[in-house]
Scaffold this motif. Structure first.
Motif, mmCIF file in Angstrom:
data_model
loop_
_atom_site.group_PDB
_atom_site.id
_atom_site.type_symbol
_atom_site.label_atom_id
_atom_site.label_comp_id
_atom_site.label_asym_id
_atom_site.label_seq_id
_atom_site.Cartn_x
_atom_site.Cartn_y
_atom_site.Cartn_z
ATOM 1 N N MET A 152 5.028 -46.462 -23.078
ATOM 2 C CA MET A 152 6.349 -46.223 -23.698
ATOM 3 C C MET A 152 7.492 -46.351 -22.683
ATOM 4 O O MET A 152 8.435 -45.561 -22.680
ATOM 5 C CB MET A 152 6.401 -44.840 -24.367
ATOM 6 C CG MET A 152 5.343 -44.617 -25.410
ATOM 7 S SD MET A 152 5.587 -43.098 -26.382
ATOM 8 C CE MET A 152 5.572 -41.837 -25.109
ATOM 9 N N LYS A 153 7.433 -47.357 -21.829
ATOM 10 C CA LYS A 153 8.469 -47.505 -20.791
ATOM 11 C C LYS A 153 9.888 -47.554 -21.358
ATOM 12 O O LYS A 153 10.798 -46.945 -20.790
ATOM 13 C CB LYS A 153 8.195 -48.744 -19.938
ATOM 14 C CG LYS A 153 7.018 -48.627 -18.985
ATOM 15 C CD LYS A 153 6.975 -49.821 -18.043
ATOM 16 C CE LYS A 153 5.735 -49.787 -17.164
ATOM 17 N NZ LYS A 153 4.508 -50.095 -17.918
ATOM 18 N N PRO A 154 10.138 -48.282 -22.454
ATOM 19 C CA PRO A 154 11.510 -48.308 -22.982
ATOM 20 C C PRO A 154 12.033 -46.927 -23.389
ATOM 21 O O PRO A 154 13.243 -46.702 -23.388
ATOM 22 C CB PRO A 154 11.402 -49.241 -24.202
ATOM 23 C CG PRO A 154 10.228 -50.112 -23.900
ATOM 24 C CD PRO A 154 9.257 -49.212 -23.188
ATOM 25 N N LEU A 155 11.122 -46.011 -23.754
ATOM 26 C CA LEU A 155 11.539 -44.658 -24.117
ATOM 27 C C LEU A 155 11.632 -43.750 -22.897
ATOM 28 O O LEU A 155 12.472 -42.845 -22.853
ATOM 29 C CB LEU A 155 10.546 -44.064 -25.124
ATOM 30 C CG LEU A 155 10.463 -44.768 -26.479
ATOM 31 C CD1 LEU A 155 9.360 -44.158 -27.321
ATOM 32 C CD2 LEU A 155 11.794 -44.676 -27.213
ATOM 33 N N ARG A 156 10.794 -43.992 -21.921
ATOM 34 C CA ARG A 156 10.778 -43.151 -20.725
ATOM 35 C C ARG A 156 11.874 -43.541 -19.729
ATOM 36 O O ARG A 156 12.384 -42.693 -19.002
ATOM 37 C CB ARG A 156 9.416 -43.246 -20.032
ATOM 38 C CG ARG A 156 8.257 -42.697 -20.841
ATOM 39 C CD ARG A 156 6.963 -42.771 -20.037
ATOM 40 N NE ARG A 156 5.813 -42.337 -20.806
ATOM 41 C CZ ARG A 156 5.436 -41.067 -20.961
ATOM 42 N NH1 ARG A 156 6.146 -40.111 -20.394
ATOM 43 N NH2 ARG A 156 4.369 -40.752 -21.672
#
Length: 382
Positions: free
Chosen positions: A196-200
């Motif tokens: 979930m890089k875009p959220l983190r």
């Protein structure tokens, strides 16, 4: 006592810790032996079509009513983004089926999160579901202490039904310390999550992720250099954590990686949960990004530094009343703040552990409504 338990049993080991801790609460409250029937929630996902799939249908209702208690819990199963779901969420339980269940039903500590999106339709269905649960005396509806309350109030600012907020079941998890790590060293557990890089990580998520890894590597290398007895134990919770670990190893000093870094096994499921958290318990410090990599070491008495890359980590610390707060993974002074937390634990571990008494106290207080529900449903003394 027969309990039909719907949850994730083969996913994140944190879910297993959640379930095992919750079962300690159930058995302690009911003061009786319990036989659990596990219903793996992944087998009722809409994209799961293997022969052992199941649905919240008449067969589920029949099995539920043959049990003494139904527990549905763990995970962000109340994410209202699924248009084809009766509730807008993973818990695709039509109200007409829910009302057919005559035994006690506990939705325990389910996460409510809108990060995957939502629509007026999905929110409307979930709203009707919450209202229905609020009107059924045999139903206990609760959210986890991970910021779900704030998410719910943001989505439904004028809602008349307020689900209970309960501690994650891992707050009551226990296991023996591992004996895998040889004596003679000081071990620091490190858990990082690259999903979930875009959220983190906002903005250039890949670039921010790499910067985080480089900063974390710099802090770890500095402490390894200053503390010859310390070794780092990198602990994965799910398969994708191995990718994150590999990315960290690539930016760390090769000699230190070969001589001072251990990678724990990626062992999922009920037994893997005990082994993995037993490794945390054998460590003298935990630097943790995932939710259960924070709460579980804490309640086992391991000094823990949270790495916040997702709102639920900060919410956990806030809702448990902790004085210390996690370190933001994207903070411009990340390395300085992380080092300050490490120094505090090295020099004043008793100060940190004293703070954890608040965690246990808060958990015991927050779980009381669930215990009262069980006693009421089974006519036990309050």
């Amino acid at each position: 006592m027969q309990v039909l338990h719907v949850g994730s049993f083969i996913g994140n080991i944190g879910d297993n810790a959640n379930h095992q801790g919750l079962r300690r609460v159930i058995e302690r409250t009911l003061d009786s032996g319990v036989n659990y029937h596990n219903w793996e929630i992944r087998r009722c996902y809409q994209n799961y079509n293997a022969p052992d799939q199941w649905r919240f249908d008449d067969e589920f209702v029949r099995c539920a009513n043959e049990a003494d208690l139904v527990v549905i819990g763990g995970g962000n199963f109340f994410e209202p983004w699924i248009e084809a779901s009766a509730t807008g969420t993973t818990i695709d339980l039509p109200l007409e089926q829910l009302t057919k269940i005559t035994v006690p039903v506990a939705f325990y500590g389910v996460g409510f999160d809108t990060h995957k999106g939502f629509s007026d339709n999905t929110l409307g269905r979930f709203d009707r579901f919450v209202h229905a649960c609020g009107g059924m005396p045999n139903v206990f509806l609760s959210f986890r202490n991970d910021g779900s309350k704030d998410n719910y109030h943001a989505a439904f600012p004028n809602h008349s039904v307020q689900p209970h907020i309960v501690p994650d079941g891992a707050s009551f998890f226990q296991c023996e310390a591992s004996t895998w790590l040889p004596d003679g060293s000081i071990y620091w557990a490190v858990n990082i999550a690259g999903d979930m890089k875009p959220l983190r990580f906002s903005g250039d998520s890949n670039g921010e992720w790499l910067r985080f890894l480089q900063n974390l590597a710099c802090v770890l290398e500095s402490n390894l250099g200053a503390n010859p007895q310390v070794k780092i134990v990198l602990i994965p919770h799910i398969p994708s954590d191995l990718e994150a670990i590999n990315s960290l190893l690539q930016v760390m000093d090769d000699f230190l990686v070969r001589s001072r870094v251990i990678v724990a096994p990626m062992w999922q499921g009920w037994d893997g949960c005990k082994v993995t958290f037993g490794l945390y318990k054998q460590c003298q410090l935990s630097i943790s990004m995932r939710f259960h990599a924070n709460i579980t070491p804490m309640v086992m008495g391991v000094p823990t530094i949270g790495l916040a890359s997702y709102p639920k980590i900060a919410a956990l610390y806030r809702e448990m009343g902790l004085k210390r707060q996690p370190v933001s993974a994207q903070a411009s002074d990340f390395m300085t703040k992380l080092q300050c937390e490490i120094d505090l634990i090295k020099h004043s571990p008793e100060q940190v552990l004293t703070d954890y008494t608040q965690v246990l106290k808060a958990a015991r207080s927050m779980v009381e409504p669930f215990e009262r529900f069980l006693r009421q449903q089974f006519s036990l003394p309050q």
